[in-house]
Design an enzyme around this catalytic site. Structure first.
Site, PDB file in Angstrom:
ATOM      1  N   GLN A   1      -4.169  -1.796   9.809  1.00  0.00           N
ATOM      2  CA  GLN A   1      -4.018  -3.115   9.181  1.00  0.00           C
ATOM      3  C   GLN A   1      -4.493  -4.212  10.126  1.00  0.00           C
ATOM      4  OE1 GLN A   1      -2.942  -3.756   5.924  1.00  0.00           O
ATOM      5  NE2 GLN A   1      -3.549  -5.851   6.395  1.00  0.00           N
TER       6      GLN A   1
ATOM      7  N   ASP B   1     -10.812   2.773   4.435  1.00  0.00           N
ATOM      8  CA  ASP B   1     -11.101   1.331   4.342  1.00  0.00           C
ATOM      9  C   ASP B   1     -12.612   1.094   4.325  1.00  0.00           C
ATOM     10  OD1 ASP B   1      -9.048  -0.472   3.945  1.00  0.00           O
ATOM     11  OD2 ASP B   1      -8.449  -0.545   6.055  1.00  0.00           O
TER      12      ASP B   1
ATOM     13  N   LYS C   1       0.850  -1.210   0.000  1.00  0.00           N
ATOM     14  CA  LYS C   1       0.000   0.000   0.000  1.00  0.00           C
ATOM     15  C   LYS C   1       0.877   1.249   0.000  1.00  0.00           C
ATOM     16  CE  LYS C   1      -3.679  -2.565   2.266  1.00  0.00           C
ATOM     17  NZ  LYS C   1      -4.315  -2.974   3.534  1.00  0.00           N
TER      18      LYS C   1
END
Ligand code: NAP
Length: 297
Positions: free
Chosen positions: A96, A119, A52
């Site tokens: 994460q 997200d 990412k």
């Protein structure tokens, strides 16, 4: 059979994103800035966050990686998230997963400012998505929709079976496929671990989206001729013949299933790269302050 090539599609979209960022820069605008929180040093999480951050750099985004020890308390993590919520330099924040078991994932997602929740896991965003309001859509389902769009897959009136009902993949995916739009307008069946006789559903599916995390689960005997199959699963399987010591395997028995399909995603190179694209597109939207949230932190 044709491959739904996520890697090539992601590369094409990355070029467009890079052009947009360079236009923003030349006008003196705000460069999109993604912050990622990584707790501990799990190998797979390191790889995903690393990809990412690397892609951010490739297309000209700013990024910040914040690392914390697995012993970080829930209250300290939530404090750090609130600090980022208040930081005007940072447009988007991801944490994460997996996170240590002493920290409630729901508290983490609810603490991230919906306006920075790239997200799309905050209930404000998932609720807005469900009501077809402007929202950050979870990156994996968003990436899959872009892939179906790129390959002009006909979805209207089709039967789509989603295997898995997690908040981050299966559930939002099923809602997107049922929405009154394209890709969408499917009749959707959601299968999960308590589904009895799963083949009964998959055999009548025009589109199967497998997101359960069980390597090689979907066999050819469960797939109708001509089906479109999207494999979300990525499980690390020990493989001493590889330098890394592992290989990635999807939820679909690719060798056996692929010959029956009209389209299928490979693993790796299918959904994974498109997930990163979904995240970066959300970060760009966040930097443009695209959505107004009445109840932002
Ligand atoms: P998860 O939270 O563990 O959810 C798995 C879902 O699968 C659950 O709903 C579970 O049902 C269902 N399930 C488990 N065993 C089943 C079975 N035998 N039959 C039918 N359904 C079954 O997983 P996730 O986070 O959604 O991720 C799923 C997979 O996608 C994992 O391999 C993950 O690594 C991968 N993933 C890939 C990407 C990418 O970028 N490529 C992104 C995210 C996730 P219950 O609800 O009944 O427990």
């Amino acid at each position: 059979m044709k491959l739904l090539d996520g890697k090539a599609t992601a590369e094409a979209i990355k070029k467009d994103l890079a052009l947009e960022v360079s236009a923003i820069k030349s006008k003196g605008g705000k460069v999109p800035h993604l912050a990622a929180i990584l707790i501990g040093n799990d190998g797979a999480s390191e790889t995903y966050v690393g990809s990412k951050v690397k892609t951010c750099h490739e297309i000209g985004f700013d990024s910040t990686l914040l690392r914390f020890d697995p012993s970080i308390s829930e209250s300290e993590l939530l404090h750090q998230i609130r600090e980022i919520n208040r930081n005007p330099e940072i447009d988007g924040l991801i944490v994460q997963s997996p996170i240590p078991s002493h920290i409630a994932f729901s508290k983490v997602t609810e603490t991230i400012d919906p306006a920075k929740d790239v997200d799309g896991f905050n209930p404000v965003n998932s609720g807005r998505m469900m009501q077809n309001l402007p929202a950050f859509v979870a990156a994996t389902p968003k990436g899959i929709v872009s892939l179906l769009e790129h390959y002009k897959i006909e979805t209207s009136g089709k039967h789509c079976v989603v295997i898995g009902r997690s908040n981050i993949v299966g559930m939002p995916m099923s809602i997107l496929m049922a929405r009154n739009s394209w890709p969408g307008n499917c009749t959707v069946t959601i299968c999960h671990s308590k589904t009895v006789n799963l083949e009964k559903y998959t055999l009548s599916a025009d589109i199967i989206i497998a997101a359960l995390g069980k390597p090689g689960f979907l066999k050819a005997s469960a797939v109708a001729d001509g089906a479109v199959v999207v494999d979300v699963g990525i499980t690390r399987i020990a493989d001493p013949s590889r330098k890394s010591g592992f290989r990635l395997q999807g939820d679909v028995d690719f060798e056996q299933v692929a010959p029956k399909c009209s389209y299928i995603t490979p693993v790796p190179g299918g959904v994974g790269p498109m997930t990163i694209i979904g995240l970066l597109q959300n970060t760009l939207l966040a930097s443009k302050r695209s959505f107004q949230f009445a109840n932002s932190n």
